[in-house]
Design a protein around this motif. Structure first.
Motif, mmCIF file in Angstrom:
data_model
loop_
_atom_site.group_PDB
_atom_site.id
_atom_site.type_symbol
_atom_site.label_atom_id
_atom_site.label_comp_id
_atom_site.label_asym_id
_atom_site.label_seq_id
_atom_site.Cartn_x
_atom_site.Cartn_y
_atom_site.Cartn_z
ATOM 1 N N SER A 153 0.839 -1.196 0.000
ATOM 2 C CA SER A 153 0.000 0.000 0.000
ATOM 3 C C SER A 153 0.876 1.248 0.000
ATOM 4 O O SER A 153 1.834 1.349 0.771
ATOM 5 C CB SER A 153 -0.899 0.002 1.236
ATOM 6 O OG SER A 153 -1.699 1.163 1.272
ATOM 7 N N THR A 193 -6.723 5.793 10.115
ATOM 8 C CA THR A 193 -7.485 5.178 9.021
ATOM 9 C C THR A 193 -6.728 3.996 8.433
ATOM 10 O O THR A 193 -7.296 2.930 8.183
ATOM 11 C CB THR A 193 -7.759 6.214 7.921
ATOM 12 O OG1 THR A 193 -8.538 7.282 8.457
ATOM 13 C CG2 THR A 193 -8.508 5.586 6.755
ATOM 14 N N ARG A 200 -6.756 1.059 10.936
ATOM 15 C CA ARG A 200 -8.048 0.357 10.964
ATOM 16 C C ARG A 200 -8.211 -0.522 9.730
ATOM 17 O O ARG A 200 -8.690 -1.655 9.828
ATOM 18 C CB ARG A 200 -9.187 1.375 11.060
ATOM 19 C CG ARG A 200 -9.284 2.081 12.413
ATOM 20 C CD ARG A 200 -10.467 3.020 12.458
ATOM 21 N NE ARG A 200 -10.521 3.749 13.727
ATOM 22 C CZ ARG A 200 -10.540 5.077 13.820
ATOM 23 N NH1 ARG A 200 -10.518 5.818 12.719
ATOM 24 N NH2 ARG A 200 -10.586 5.666 15.002
ATOM 25 N N ASP A 201 -7.805 0.005 8.571
ATOM 26 C CA ASP A 201 -7.923 -0.792 7.349
ATOM 27 C C ASP A 201 -7.023 -2.025 7.409
ATOM 28 O O ASP A 201 -7.420 -3.119 6.989
ATOM 29 C CB ASP A 201 -7.558 0.056 6.127
ATOM 30 C CG ASP A 201 -8.616 1.105 5.811
ATOM 31 O OD1 ASP A 201 -9.692 1.060 6.431
ATOM 32 O OD2 ASP A 201 -8.351 1.972 4.954
ATOM 33 N N THR A 206 -8.481 -4.728 9.681
ATOM 34 C CA THR A 206 -9.642 -5.434 9.131
ATOM 35 C C THR A 206 -9.336 -6.099 7.796
ATOM 36 O O THR A 206 -10.250 -6.603 7.129
ATOM 37 C CB THR A 206 -10.823 -4.458 8.960
ATOM 38 O OG1 THR A 206 -10.413 -3.358 8.128
ATOM 39 C CG2 THR A 206 -11.279 -3.927 10.307
ATOM 40 N N LYS A 255 -8.330 -4.672 5.016
ATOM 41 C CA LYS A 255 -8.862 -3.888 3.895
ATOM 42 C C LYS A 255 -7.938 -2.721 3.533
ATOM 43 O O LYS A 255 -8.398 -1.631 3.191
ATOM 44 C CB LYS A 255 -10.258 -3.355 4.252
ATOM 45 C CG LYS A 255 -11.291 -4.441 4.524
ATOM 46 C CD LYS A 255 -12.622 -3.846 4.939
ATOM 47 C CE LYS A 255 -13.649 -4.940 5.228
ATOM 48 N NZ LYS A 255 -14.954 -4.366 5.691
ATOM 49 N N LEU A 256 -6.642 -2.947 3.596
ATOM 50 C CA LEU A 256 -5.685 -1.904 3.272
ATOM 51 C C LEU A 256 -5.847 -1.485 1.810
ATOM 52 O O LEU A 256 -5.845 -2.327 0.904
ATOM 53 C CB LEU A 256 -4.270 -2.423 3.518
ATOM 54 C CG LEU A 256 -3.167 -1.411 3.853
ATOM 55 C CD1 LEU A 256 -3.513 -0.602 5.095
ATOM 56 C CD2 LEU A 256 -1.846 -2.140 4.066
ATOM 57 N N GLU A 257 -5.984 -0.191 1.567
ATOM 58 C CA GLU A 257 -6.170 0.324 0.208
ATOM 59 C C GLU A 257 -4.838 0.326 -0.550
ATOM 60 O O GLU A 257 -3.775 0.481 0.059
ATOM 61 C CB GLU A 257 -6.723 1.744 0.251
ATOM 62 C CG GLU A 257 -8.099 1.874 0.870
ATOM 63 C CD GLU A 257 -9.188 1.339 -0.034
ATOM 64 O OE1 GLU A 257 -8.928 1.198 -1.250
ATOM 65 O OE2 GLU A 257 -10.282 1.042 0.479
ATOM 66 N N TYR A 303 -3.224 5.594 -0.590
ATOM 67 C CA TYR A 303 -3.804 6.654 0.240
ATOM 68 C C TYR A 303 -3.108 7.940 -0.209
ATOM 69 O O TYR A 303 -1.917 8.127 0.040
ATOM 70 C CB TYR A 303 -3.547 6.399 1.728
ATOM 71 C CG TYR A 303 -4.215 5.158 2.266
ATOM 72 C CD1 TYR A 303 -5.465 5.226 2.881
ATOM 73 C CD2 TYR A 303 -3.592 3.916 2.156
ATOM 74 C CE1 TYR A 303 -6.076 4.074 3.379
ATOM 75 C CE2 TYR A 303 -4.189 2.767 2.643
ATOM 76 C CZ TYR A 303 -5.438 2.848 3.255
ATOM 77 O OH TYR A 303 -6.040 1.716 3.743
#
Length: 598
Positions: free
Chosen positions: A150, A162, A165-166, A169, A171-173, A176
């Motif tokens: 990421s 943010t 948290r990702d 869970t 759900k790392l984008e 960013y």
């Protein structure tokens, strides 16, 4: 270091790593004690510790923070993997403050973690600069996408939670990107590193940024495109907080990393608070700051810097040829102010360090040799740091070459301002690299270093402090083949840390060679230390040293422009003097006219 947290509940493992980079032989550059502390690491730790304290992952989830600066700490991959395994791979690795020359090493660090399925994010000047100035895919950014790393562009204040948290869970984008929304700094978590990490730097020093951003437009600079041209600042309360936090653990030496502290609109409030901490609270602050060449024109700036604890100041002279400065959009640098500014710092007994860039369009080996001699004889600067003009990704120079399809060095590892990465109009690659190495030998001759010690004795600069810097800056390039700013005490290597693709040396061959190299280098280093220490002692003992005077220390005279080679050896220098005289004449004429009308 693990951040204090409760034993119950889940524990998110946050590993903050500041990568080093590879030397010309392919080995990671690492020291027992490194010279420069990482402010990016301090800033991220401060933000992460705040996230841990606020329980941003939930009331039953603790965050354990591990800090690793690879310039002074070996990354033990198996040990880190075991930490993740004990916690069910619940956590992430964050590669912090990654510059372009550190990007290849950062990818090599990320690879085993990604192969183990552990989330990895990367941030810093390379990612931010490339996303800001190019098309989002150039300069090997796709390598991150292919590995599932990421990318984080921008600054982490208010954004790190943010990402955490990702990651927690799953759900790392992929990206960013906060480059269009840089945060304010007032009241945000302050930079901080635990003492066990600070202890790996020379002199037990750490760093902080009192502000970010720069209003100037230097074409070779990445800061203006990563931190923005609008300056943002921490409050004096924030500065006091971080100083007290560090003093509580016995740390009182700081490198203030602002690219130009003199342009900080709150400089006086910050200095006043630091003065109060020194003079009323007894905190023995020792500071290094970076400023521009016009800082001496700000009333009380240098005097208050001294009282605040500034002992060293870095000035981006960049060049003494105005034609080169204009080509780089460095028009704020006025060579007619260089001596006035340097003498003002000398008057306070503050050591001066100056950055000097080799490879501007008008440079040749001959002009560089000439200009170094002029600096030695006419400018009262202590330490010169030479750099090769480099089109760093994220700079305007790189963007122009990239858009024009110009040939540039493909290996990002050498974008360290020590290697030639693009063509020069008047020098071959070999000539450019040769004059870079020669420049160190030309400036740091035994005789000139004695002159610098005599000037220090005459102006109140502490001789032991100057000796330490002279030893480093005179020896690191010839002995270690690295820039002094990448240096430290006792180089550390391992055969297993050689760059992928380069043949590993068998341990039975590697270790005897490394031991011999270490002994040989330290014998040479000891010789330099002994010679400079002896010279400093003799100068200190000589009463005549207190009244030593030479051309560089001579007070600025009204007609010195007619005599100094600083102004007469280049067309730009002559033009600069003519411009100053014209402005003075017009100013005097206007003043006389006003008096007559009065």
């Amino acid at each position: 270091m693990a951040h204090p947290s409760e034993a119950r509940g889940k524990r998110f493992q946050l590993i903050l790593i500041k990568p080093s980079h590879y030397d010309d032989d392919g080995y990671v550059i690492r020291w027992w004690r490194a010279m420069i502390p990482s402010n990016s690491l301090a800033a991220l730790y401060g933000i992460a510790a705040d996230c841990a304290e606020r329980k941003v992952l939930g009331p039953d989830v603790s965050i354990d923070i591990t800090v690793l600066d690879e310039t002074n700490t070996r990354i033990d991959f198996p040990a880190l993997m075991r930490v993740f395994s004990r916690h069910g791979d619940f956590g992430m690795v964050a590669l912090v403050g990654v510059q372009s020359n550190q990007y290849p090493r950062a990818l090599d660090i990320a690879r085993p973690f990604r192969e183990a399925g552990i989330p990895v994010a990367i941030g810093g000047f390379h990612v931010s600069g490339c996303l800001a100035m190019l098309d989002g895919k150039a300069v090997e950014l796709d390598a991150c996408r292919e590995m599932g790393i990421s990318m984080f562009a921008g600054e982490a204040e208010g954004r790190l939670e943010t990402v955490l948290r990702d990651a927690a869970t799953g759900k790392l984008e992929p990206i960013y990107n906060f480059m269009s929304d840089l945060p304010g700094l007032g009241g945000t978590p302050v930079p901080f590193l635990p003492k066990e990490n600070v202890a790996h730097t020379l002199g037990l020093s750490t760093s902080f940024d009192a502000g970010r951003g720069c209003p100037y437009q230097c074409s070779f600079c990445t800061i203006i495109n990563v931190q923005g041209r609008r300056s943002r600042f921490r409050s004096a309360d924030d500065i006091e907080k971080l100083v007290r936090m560090n003093w509580a653990q016995g740390v009182h030496k700081f490198f203030i990393t602002d690219d130009n502290f003199a342009r900080n609109k709150d400089w006086e409030a910050t200095f006043d608070r630091l003065i109060e901490l020194r003079e009323k609270d007894g905190i023995p602050l020792g500071l290094m700051i970076q400023v521009d060449v016009l800082c001496h024109k700000i009333p009380n700036f240098i005097e208050k810097a001294k009282r605040a604890g500034v002992t060293r100041v870095f000035i981006g002279l960049e060049n003494i040829n105005p034609d080169n400065l204009t080509a780089a959009k460095k028009n704020q640098n006025k060579i007619t102010e260089y001596r006035k500014m340097l003498l003002a710092w000398k008057a306070q007994g503050i050591m001066t360090l100056a950055g000097y860039i080799l490879g501007f369009p008008a440079d040749t080996p001959e002009t560089i040799r000439r200009d170094i001699a002029i600096i030695q004889h006419e400018l009262p600067v202590d330490i010169i740091e030479f750099f090769i003009l480099t089109p760093l990704p994220g700079s305007e120079d790189h963007q122009k070459l990239w858009k024009n399809g110009a040939e540039m060095e493909a290996d990002l590892n050498v974008y360290d301002v020590e290697h030639v990465c693009a063509a020069h109009p008047r020098m071959s690659r070999e000539a450019w690299e040769d004059i870079y190495r020669e420049a160190w030998r030309l400036y740091y001759t035994p005789e000139h270093m004695k002159t610098l010690l005599r000037r220090a004795a005459a102006t109140g600069v502490p001789l032991p402090s100057l000796v330490k810097l002279l030893v480093s800056f005179a020896t690191m390039v010839p002995l270690e083949n690295v820039h002094p700013l990448q240096s430290g005490l006792l180089r550390l290597k391992r055969p297993s840390e050689r760059r992928p693709g380069m043949k590993r040396v068998h341990p039975l061959i590697f270790w005897p060679q490394f031991l011999w190299e270490t002994v040989r280098k330290h014998v040479a280093l000891a010789g330099t230390i002994i010679r400079l220490t002896a010279a400093a002692y003799r100068i200190f003992r000589d009463p005549a040293s207190r009244v030593y005077m030479d051309q560089a220390l001579t007070p600025v005279g009204a007609d010195e422009e007619e005599a100094l080679e600083l102004f007469t050896k280049t067309a730009g220098g002559t033009a600069a003097v003519a411009h100053v005289k014209k402005v003075n004449a017009l100013t005097h004429a206007t003043s006389a006219s006003s008096e007559l009308r009065g």
